[in-house]
Design an enzyme around this catalytic site. Structure first.
Site: not given
Length: 168
Positions: A31, A54
């Protein structure tokens, strides 16, 4: 936003001071940690580590209009993060969009191929050690650990001592 702030502080410090920064991944850079890891000029990953990339995500509550506004903010965050991936990894915008489109788990080798990592290090092997003497263990449990302790190093034989170091 805190992770983006960390990235900007590291890059700002490095460029203002003319320094090179090394970041190390010792487990998982997932992340926003993937963005923070990219703050390094040299990015070292142990061979048994991972990166995960992501799109931004969040939690929203409110009216339909408020939810649309939240989606627009997430789109803006994605543009910013995509720019970092393009700039620091050297991938084109299409590749950055592709890896951000879903939770993309990358091995250290894949990270090296994509430019996320610049170097690979040997696997990190976990070890643990604790001082049995400091633990408050039941006697029968302490005996098990004591039996597995390595023997103490023998004391040096005084006969083997270097005479030049002995003073009267």
């Amino acid at each position: 936003m805190a992770g983006l702030g960390m990235y900007n502080m590291i890059r700002g410090w490095a460029s203002a001071e003319g320094r090179s920064v090394t970041t190390r991944v010792t487990g998982l850079a997932a992340s926003i940690a993937s963005v923070i890891a990219l703050a390094g000029d040299k990015r070292v990953m142990a061979k048994n580590t991972f990166g995960t990339v992501h799109e931004s995500s969040g939690i929203a509550w409110g009216t339909a209009e408020e939810l649309r506004e939240t989606a627009q903010v997430l789109d803006k965050i994605d543009v910013s993060m995509r720019g970092i991936y393009v700039d620091r990894m050297g991938v084109d915008e299409a590749k950055a969009t592709e890896i951000m489109a879903k939770d993309t788990w990358l091995t250290a080798e894949e990270c090296l191929e994509l430019g996320f990592a610049t170097d690979l290090a040997e696997d990190i092997k976990a070890t643990a050690k604790f001082d049995v003497a400091r633990a408050e263990l039941p006697e029968h449990v302490a005996k098990v650990f004591k039996a597995k302790e390595p023997p103490a190093a023998p004391l040096p034989d005084p006969e083997d001592a270097d005479d030049s170091s002995v003073k009267d």
